[in-house]
Structures are given as C-alpha cells and as structure tokens.
Scaffold this motif. Structure first.
Motif: not given
Length: 269
Positions: A21, A99, A102-103, A105-108, A110, A132, A135-136
């Motif tokens: 992180k 993409d 997304a890849s 962000a999936r693993h935190g 960011t 993005w 979105r989040n």
C-alpha cells in the motif's frame, strides 16, 4: 528495499513483498513517430529514462517507487503519416490504460503517477483518470513531460534562446536524447524547420492547423504536410546534451517532489 525499480524485473515473491500500500507506481508512456530525421522515433525511450530517474530520486526521499513497463505506442493523431510509425486508436489506448489501472487497483496499488511523453495520449489519460476518480476515488495525476519542459527551457536557456530550439524535432526531445542516449542520434541527418509551408494551398500554422488572414484554423493536416522532416518551430542545431541534463534534472526534481509531497500521501487534504 530491493534495488530493482522496474516491476518487470521483480519476481512474484518480490512483488508480493514490495508492491504494498505504500508503493508508488509510475506508468511511463510515449509514442513511435517522426521526431525529426536525426532522432529515434521512439520518444517513449526518453519518457522511460526520465521515469527511472524520478523513481530513483523518489526512493532517495524515502518513497518506495517502481515503474511499470512503458507503453510504446501513442494515441493516434496527425503523425500517422510517419514512415514506420505505429500508433493505436484513442479508444484502444483508453482501454489499455483502464485495464492497467484495474490491474493495479485490484491489489491496492492506487498511488499512481503517469509519466507521459506524447500529446496524443493526453485525452485518454484524462478520460480514464476521471473515470477512476468517479468510480472509487483513486486520484491519478499525469506529468506531460514535454509540455512542462517548454516552460522550463525558458528558465534554463532564457526566453530568446529557448524560442530558437523549442519545437517538435528540437527541444526538449533532442537535448533529452543527447543526454540519455547520444549514440542513437544522427545529428548529421538533422534539418532546420521549414519556412513558408503550405498545404491544400493554405499557409500551414503548425500540426493540424492552417492560417488565414492572421487567424489560426484547425484542419486535417497530416504531420508530413506541416513538417516533412519532422521538425517544426525550433531548430535542432541549438540542442545540446548540457541542456538535456539541466532539463532532466528539473523534471526529476519536480516529479520526485510531487511524489513525496502528494502521491505517496494519497493526496490527503
């Protein structure tokens, strides 16, 4: 902290350990197009070199920073006329960035900063970054290296000298190239910018632009019609490795400072 900076060089176990992180991820990108008859077509080479130096400087500030594989193909624009150039559509580039985000962000992962070296990439970067954030809440900023450089050159060289060298096929990219990889430039092949260039019987005002009665109009002019030798504005004869080093030093200082003060903190208020 591992000495490895490129994500591609990490083992999967190292990735699990170091890409946490706190890690900042740099996404370098550029294009493969005419940069002048004397310069390598891949300006993504320069973007990656600057990104590596930014990552090293950010690490010296205590921020674990890594760079993703460079995106070598730029968003398609008026440089489709470049012989041997390869570009991808704006939609394809946006999908690719989406993409990648997304890849990560999936693993935190960011804490991202885009290191961009091509004007045709700006639109997709902005679109995907806004998507993005909505979105989040992920906030991704971008350094458009050459846009920043045009202003820095005025300070480094003085406004008058900067005006002589600044432009496509001149500064900043030629000086940056002379600093990082002089062995692949061919200064013996360089050309001065054209004068009195016309397309479709109208005066050319730049890339994708014509001039009439003092007014600048947008028009579907291809790059080869504006700048047959890839040079517009500045003359590469005024470029130098010394300017490239001074410029890269400033870009690295800006990038590393921005990472330290904002990206690493998650843009906390």
């Amino acid at each position: 902290m591992t000495d490895k900076i490129k994500i591609a060089e990490l083992t999967s176990e190292e990735a699990r350990q170091y890409l946490n992180k706190d890690a900042v991820i740099l996404l370098p990108m550029g294009s493969l197009e005419d940069q002048g008859t004397h310069a390598p077509m891949g300006d993504y080479l320069a973007a990656e070199c600057v990104a590596l130096d930014i990552a090293r400087a950010a690490r010296a500030e205590g921020v674990p920073t890594f760079i993703a594989p460079v995106i070598p193909f730029g968003g398609a624009d008026y440089f489709g006329s470049s012989h041997g150039g390869i570009a991808i559509s704006q939609a394809t580039l946006a999908a690719l960035l989406d993409d990648m985000f997304a890849s990560l962000a999936r693993h935190g992962l960011t804490k991202i900063l885009v290191i961009n070296g091509h004007g045709g990439n700006v639109g997709p970067i902005n679109d995907v970054s806004l998507k993005w954030r909505q979105r989040n809440g992920m906030f991704v900023a971008s350094m458009y290296l050459w846009q920043i450089s045009y202003e820095l050159l005025k300070d480094i060289l003085g406004p008058e000298q900067a005006a002589k060298s600044s432009g496509h096929g001149g500064d900043p990219l030629t000086s940056i190239g002379l600093h990082y990889y002089p062995e692949i430039l061919r200064l013996d092949l360089r050309h001065a910018p054209p004068k009195g260039q016309k397309a479709m019987g109208v005066e050319v005002a730049g890339f994708a632009a014509i001039k009439y009665d003092g007014a600048r109009l947008q028009a579907p002019i291809e790059a080869i019609e504006s700048a047959p030798h890839g040079v517009w504005g500045g003359d590469p004869v005024h470029c130098s490795a010394e300017t490239g080093k001074a410029l890269s030093d400033r870009l690295v200082k800006i990038g590393a400072g921005f990472i330290r003060d904002h990206v690493a903190k998650g843009f906390a208020a």
